[in-house]
Design an enzyme around this catalytic site. Structure first.
Site, PDB file in Angstrom:
ATOM      1  N   ARG A  67      -8.218  -1.851  -1.466  1.00 46.30           N
ATOM      2  CA  ARG A  67      -7.646  -3.139  -1.105  1.00 46.30           C
ATOM      3  C   ARG A  67      -6.148  -3.076  -1.362  1.00 46.30           C
ATOM      4  O   ARG A  67      -5.662  -2.192  -2.061  1.00 46.30           O
ATOM      5  CB  ARG A  67      -8.248  -4.289  -1.931  1.00 46.30           C
ATOM      6  CG  ARG A  67      -9.731  -4.525  -1.759  1.00 46.30           C
ATOM      7  CD  ARG A  67     -10.197  -4.712  -0.330  1.00 46.30           C
ATOM      8  NE  ARG A  67      -9.634  -5.827   0.411  1.00 46.30           N
ATOM      9  CZ  ARG A  67     -10.262  -6.975   0.661  1.00 46.30           C
ATOM     10  NH1 ARG A  67     -11.490  -7.172   0.212  1.00 46.30           N
ATOM     11  NH2 ARG A  67      -9.683  -7.913   1.391  1.00 46.30           N
ATOM     12  N   GLU A 121      -8.684  -0.585  13.760  1.00 49.75           N
ATOM     13  CA  GLU A 121      -9.426  -1.479  12.864  1.00 49.75           C
ATOM     14  C   GLU A 121      -9.005  -2.928  13.103  1.00 49.75           C
ATOM     15  O   GLU A 121      -7.813  -3.212  13.204  1.00 49.75           O
ATOM     16  CB  GLU A 121      -9.148  -1.068  11.418  1.00 49.75           C
ATOM     17  CG  GLU A 121      -9.738  -1.978  10.360  1.00 49.75           C
ATOM     18  CD  GLU A 121      -9.242  -1.619   8.971  1.00 49.75           C
ATOM     19  OE1 GLU A 121      -9.194  -2.516   8.109  1.00 49.75           O
ATOM     20  OE2 GLU A 121      -8.875  -0.436   8.752  1.00 49.75           O
ATOM     21  N   GLU A 180       0.809  -1.215   0.000  1.00 48.84           N
ATOM     22  CA  GLU A 180       0.000   0.000   0.000  1.00 48.84           C
ATOM     23  C   GLU A 180       0.843   1.266   0.000  1.00 48.84           C
ATOM     24  O   GLU A 180       0.348   2.355   0.277  1.00 48.84           O
ATOM     25  CB  GLU A 180      -0.970  -0.029   1.183  1.00 48.84           C
ATOM     26  CG  GLU A 180      -1.939  -1.200   1.080  1.00 48.84           C
ATOM     27  CD  GLU A 180      -2.987  -1.223   2.173  1.00 48.84           C
ATOM     28  OE1 GLU A 180      -2.933  -0.347   3.070  1.00 48.84           O
ATOM     29  OE2 GLU A 180      -3.858  -2.099   2.133  1.00 48.84           O
ATOM     30  N   LYS A 183     -15.604  -2.081   1.869  1.00 47.64           N
ATOM     31  CA  LYS A 183     -14.833  -2.552   0.723  1.00 47.64           C
ATOM     32  C   LYS A 183     -15.799  -3.164  -0.282  1.00 47.64           C
ATOM     33  O   LYS A 183     -16.451  -4.170   0.006  1.00 47.64           O
ATOM     34  CB  LYS A 183     -13.800  -3.593   1.158  1.00 47.64           C
ATOM     35  CG  LYS A 183     -12.677  -3.044   2.025  1.00 47.64           C
ATOM     36  CD  LYS A 183     -11.755  -4.164   2.485  1.00 47.64           C
ATOM     37  CE  LYS A 183     -10.551  -3.632   3.252  1.00 47.64           C
ATOM     38  NZ  LYS A 183      -9.705  -4.727   3.799  1.00 47.64           N
TER      39      LYS A 183
END
EC number: 4.2.1.11
Length: 456
Positions: free
Chosen positions: A368, A287, A207, A339
């Site tokens: 994602r 999270e 990411e 998502k």
């Protein structure tokens, strides 16, 4: 000209990890065109809709999606051809019924989602509206506060860090563009900090964040806060911290195994671990703090920290309205990660967001780890006024594409773009009570619209 679907065509393309994924084109009778590419996750929830891959090791190491592409070009195309693209609910319902399974395993969620999103884009083109305005046409919009994943670990990186994402949250600003500038400055400063402290930053994770080996998970937070200060900002005022431990990935036999620290923690000990961090650092969101199957633990976590920080369910809820409903009933978490490919259609995504909003849960629109240059989630975050977005770090063009789209949208909206800052996070603290009530209503109309009202 008619808004009926004339042609549906899918192809296999590559995502940001070089793995195959599905891209779909939809053409309407009017000539309007829509295209969408489907993302893919690395750490996936066990209850996610099924991503259909071929499994032939001779082709892309088993990761090809030719069957999903074939399903779009044959079965799905035949079923939706002639349907009105402006009736998103009907399009999605048709594909769900055609698949006939609970988790979209027959046609593949990657096949169904590609058609769902490409159809919505074609409908927006038909009406000559920006995609976010097609989804919700109102005067003012909330720009999302970004959670920027600047240190990657877990399944997103080849390092010794147990937890998957350490994020900066530039919530202390008046506009999205100012927040983005802060994020980039902290990100580049962080590289200098890590190098000065003797850590390798030769590569980045999936990411776009740095992926150094660190002596502990807490060392990641310390490095980030040091970078925030050296970049000229104040932690807890301009920049906050968000975490995604993705704890299902290190939950083994009822224990949380933090290998980098040589610790094996019970659920209660893991909760205390987070509680100590919340007291010590300006953390606003955690999270997947506990494993997706540890529902009893999630109840304890929510009771202990739910009035202090945002507790986001990702693997826990997998954007699934029926699973979310159980969580709401049991008082688990106070936020849901959104998502698109976890559930597989735009309609079901809206339903999950509506349910969350009506229960007082926040919604975090998310990318994602396997992404493309598609920017749909940027428009979705603005359209639904979710107030928060996760779309990676400040590198890799697949991540930057979403930030750039948000800059364009803010520019287009001008004074009608509202940056909520810290008010996007719903939690109570001993010092201050901040209430933000979100009500998300899904309406039936000529186009699928999500109407979001935010009251302060």
């Amino acid at each position: 000209m008619s808004s009926q679907i004339k042609q549906v065509f899918a192809r296999q393309i590559l995502d940001s990890r070089g793995n195959p994924t599905v891209e779909v084109d939809v053409v309407l009778e009017s000539g309007a065109f829509g295209r969408a590419a489907v993302p893919s996750g690395a750490s996936t929830g066990i209850r996610e809709a099924l991503e259909l891959r071929d499994g032939n090791k001779a082709l892309f190491l088993g990761k090809s999606v030719y069957k999903a592409v074939e399903n779009v070009n044959t079965k799905i195309a035949q079923a939706v051809k002639g349907l009105d693209a402006l009736d998103q609910r009907l399009i999605d319902k048709t594909m769900i019924e055609l698949d006939g399974s609970e988790n979209k395993k027959n046609l593949g969620a990657n096949a169904i989602l590609g058609v769902s999103l490409a159809t919505a884009r074609a409908a927006a083109s038909h009406l000559r509206k920006p995609f976010y305005r097609y989804l919700m046409d109102v005067k003012e919009y909330l720009m999302p506060v970004p959670m920027m994943n600047v240190i990657n670990g877990g399944s997103h990186a080849d390092n010794n860090v147990d937890m998957q994402e350490f994020m900066i949250v530039p919530a202390g600003f008046d506009t999205f563009s100012e927040a983005l500038r802060c994020g980039t400055e902290v990100f580049h400063t962080l590289k200098k900090v890590l190098i000065a402290d003797g850590y390798s930053v030769a590569g980045v994770g999936d990411e776009g964040g740095y992926a150094p080996d660190l002596p502990s998970n807490e060392a990641a937070i310390e490095a980030i806060l040091k970078a925030v200060k050296e970049a000229g900002y104040e932690p807890g005022k301009h920049v906050f911290i968000a975490l995604d431990p993705a704890s299902s990935e290190f939950y083994k036999d009822g224990k949380y195994e933090l290998k980098s620290e040589n610790k094996s923690l019970t659920t209660e000990e893991m909760i205390d671990y987070y509680a100590a961090w919340v007291e010590k650092y300006p953390i606003v969101s955690i999270e997947d703090g506990l494993a997706e199957e540890d529902w009893a633990g999630w109840k304890l976590l929510t009771e202990k920290l739910g009035n202090k920080v945002q507790l986001v369910g990702d693997d826990l809820f997998v954007t699934n309205p029926s699973i979310l409903a159980k969580g709401i009933e049991k008082g688990i978490a106070n936020s849901i990660l959104i998502k698109l490919n976890q559930i597989g259609t735009l309609t079901e995504t809206f339903e999950a967001m509506a349910m969350a909003g009506q229960a007082g849960y926040t919604c975090v629109v998310s990318h994602r780890s396997g992404e493309t240059s598609d920017t749909i989630i940027a428009d979705l975050a603005v359209a639904t006024c979710s107030g928060q977005i996760k779309t990676g770090s400040l590198s890799r063009s697949d991540r930057i594409a979403k930030y750039n789209q948000l800059l364009r949208i803010e520019e287009e909206l001008g004074e009608n773009a509202i940056y909520p800052g810290i008010k996007a996070f719903v939690f109570n603290s001993d010092e201050e009570v901040e209430e933000v009530v979100q009500e998300i209503i899904v309406e039936d109309s000529e186009a699928e619209k999500v109407v979001v009202q935010v009251e302060e």
